[in-house]
Design a protein around this motif. Structure first.
Motif, PDB file in Angstrom:
ATOM      1  N   ILE A 130      22.603  37.226 -21.491  1.00  0.00           N
ATOM      2  CA  ILE A 130      23.306  35.954 -21.616  1.00  0.00           C
ATOM      3  C   ILE A 130      23.975  35.646 -20.281  1.00  0.00           C
ATOM      4  CG2 ILE A 130      25.124  34.652 -22.792  1.00  0.00           C
ATOM      5  CD1 ILE A 130      24.425  36.214 -25.306  1.00  0.00           C
ATOM      6  N   VAL A 131      23.698  34.444 -19.785  1.00  0.00           N
ATOM      7  CA  VAL A 131      24.171  34.012 -18.479  1.00  0.00           C
ATOM      8  C   VAL A 131      25.094  32.809 -18.651  1.00  0.00           C
ATOM      9  CG1 VAL A 131      23.463  33.197 -16.191  1.00  0.00           C
ATOM     10  CG2 VAL A 131      21.948  34.708 -17.504  1.00  0.00           C
ATOM     11  N   LYS A 132      26.210  32.842 -17.958  1.00  0.00           N
ATOM     12  CA  LYS A 132      27.120  31.695 -17.909  1.00  0.00           C
ATOM     13  C   LYS A 132      26.870  30.981 -16.586  1.00  0.00           C
ATOM     14  CE  LYS A 132      32.017  30.633 -17.419  1.00  0.00           C
ATOM     15  NZ  LYS A 132      33.359  31.250 -17.283  1.00  0.00           N
ATOM     16  N   VAL A 133      26.550  29.686 -16.653  1.00  0.00           N
ATOM     17  CA  VAL A 133      26.333  28.876 -15.459  1.00  0.00           C
ATOM     18  C   VAL A 133      27.524  27.937 -15.335  1.00  0.00           C
ATOM     19  CG1 VAL A 133      24.823  27.223 -14.313  1.00  0.00           C
ATOM     20  CG2 VAL A 133      23.829  29.023 -15.739  1.00  0.00           C
ATOM     21  N   ASN A 134      28.268  28.059 -14.267  1.00  0.00           N
ATOM     22  CA  ASN A 134      29.477  27.262 -14.075  1.00  0.00           C
ATOM     23  C   ASN A 134      29.147  25.872 -13.555  1.00  0.00           C
ATOM     24  OD1 ASN A 134      31.553  29.144 -14.899  1.00  0.00           O
ATOM     25  ND2 ASN A 134      30.903  30.357 -13.150  1.00  0.00           N
ATOM     26  N   SER A 135      28.389  25.145 -14.365  1.00  0.00           N
ATOM     27  CA  SER A 135      27.986  23.782 -14.048  1.00  0.00           C
ATOM     28  C   SER A 135      27.475  23.141 -15.336  1.00  0.00           C
ATOM     29  CB  SER A 135      26.870  23.788 -13.007  1.00  0.00           C
ATOM     30  OG  SER A 135      26.349  22.490 -12.827  1.00  0.00           O
ATOM     31  N   LYS A 136      27.563  21.835 -15.400  1.00  0.00           N
ATOM     32  CA  LYS A 136      27.008  21.110 -16.546  1.00  0.00           C
ATOM     33  C   LYS A 136      25.727  20.372 -16.157  1.00  0.00           C
ATOM     34  CE  LYS A 136      29.472  21.604 -20.297  1.00  0.00           C
ATOM     35  NZ  LYS A 136      28.829  22.091 -21.509  1.00  0.00           N
ATOM     36  N   LYS A 137      25.158  20.708 -14.995  1.00  0.00           N
ATOM     37  CA  LYS A 137      23.899  20.104 -14.575  1.00  0.00           C
ATOM     38  C   LYS A 137      22.756  20.603 -15.461  1.00  0.00           C
ATOM     39  CE  LYS A 137      24.957  19.587  -9.670  1.00  0.00           C
ATOM     40  NZ  LYS A 137      24.563  19.988  -8.307  1.00  0.00           N
ATOM     41  N   GLU A 138      21.649  19.868 -15.445  1.00  0.00           N
ATOM     42  CA  GLU A 138      20.451  20.267 -16.164  1.00  0.00           C
ATOM     43  C   GLU A 138      19.990  21.638 -15.646  1.00  0.00           C
ATOM     44  OE1 GLU A 138      15.738  19.012 -16.527  1.00  0.00           O
ATOM     45  OE2 GLU A 138      17.072  17.821 -15.281  1.00  0.00           O
ATOM     46  N   ILE A 139      19.518  22.491 -16.559  1.00  0.00           N
ATOM     47  CA  ILE A 139      19.056  23.826 -16.189  1.00  0.00           C
ATOM     48  C   ILE A 139      17.545  23.926 -16.416  1.00  0.00           C
ATOM     49  CG2 ILE A 139      19.173  26.292 -16.742  1.00  0.00           C
ATOM     50  CD1 ILE A 139      22.117  25.851 -17.435  1.00  0.00           C
TER      51      ILE A 139
END
Length: 142
Positions: A130-139
């Motif tokens: 499980i990865v947390k991406v500190n952005s709300k951009k499209e992944i």
């Protein structure tokens, strides 16, 4: 009298100096957990971006203290499921994370056991990360 005036001026200048606060920036991504078992039976990747989806992660024993309320507004979470494996030692990892102007590109890597293990009959393992991406951009996951 001059000494008192100079001392007063120095104290005034020192007290008026601006203080610089450093803004702590978060890393682009964080690996919250990587487990050899406990994932899904099939290989798939899921991006959680809505508050209700992210809140369900907080019930996981490995993630309880790693996700706070603000994260639901500022971060997305990615579940990387490797699928069914017949021995321990498999894992799925993040090889690279790149941020462009419009999206986040995550490149994954499947890792096999370092040594050959005897397959266990009718015992299966389900590696996940499980990865947390500190952005709300499209992944985008590759």
């Amino acid at each position: 009298m001059k000494k008192a005036l100079i001392l007063f001026s120095l104290l005034f200048l020192i007290s008026c100096s601006t203080s610089h606060k450093t803004v702590e920036s978060k890393p682009l991504y964080e690996i919250l957990t990587s487990q050899e078992d406990g994932g899904a039976t099939i290989r798939f990747f899921e991006i959680l971006s809505e508050e209700r989806e992210i809140k369900m992660l907080q019930n996981d024993e490995f993630l309880k203290n790693k996700i706070n309320a603000d994260d639901t507004k500022t971060a997305n979470f990615v579940i990387l499921n490797m699928g069914e494996k017949t021995t321990l030692g498999y894992s799925i990892s993040v090889q690279n994370v790149e941020e462009t102007t419009s999206k986040i590109i995550i490149t994954t890597n499947d890792n096999e056991p370092k040594s050959k293990r005897v397959e266990e009959k009718e015992v299966f393992y389900y590696p996940y990360t499980i990865v947390k991406v500190n952005s709300k951009k499209e992944i985008v996951i590759q």
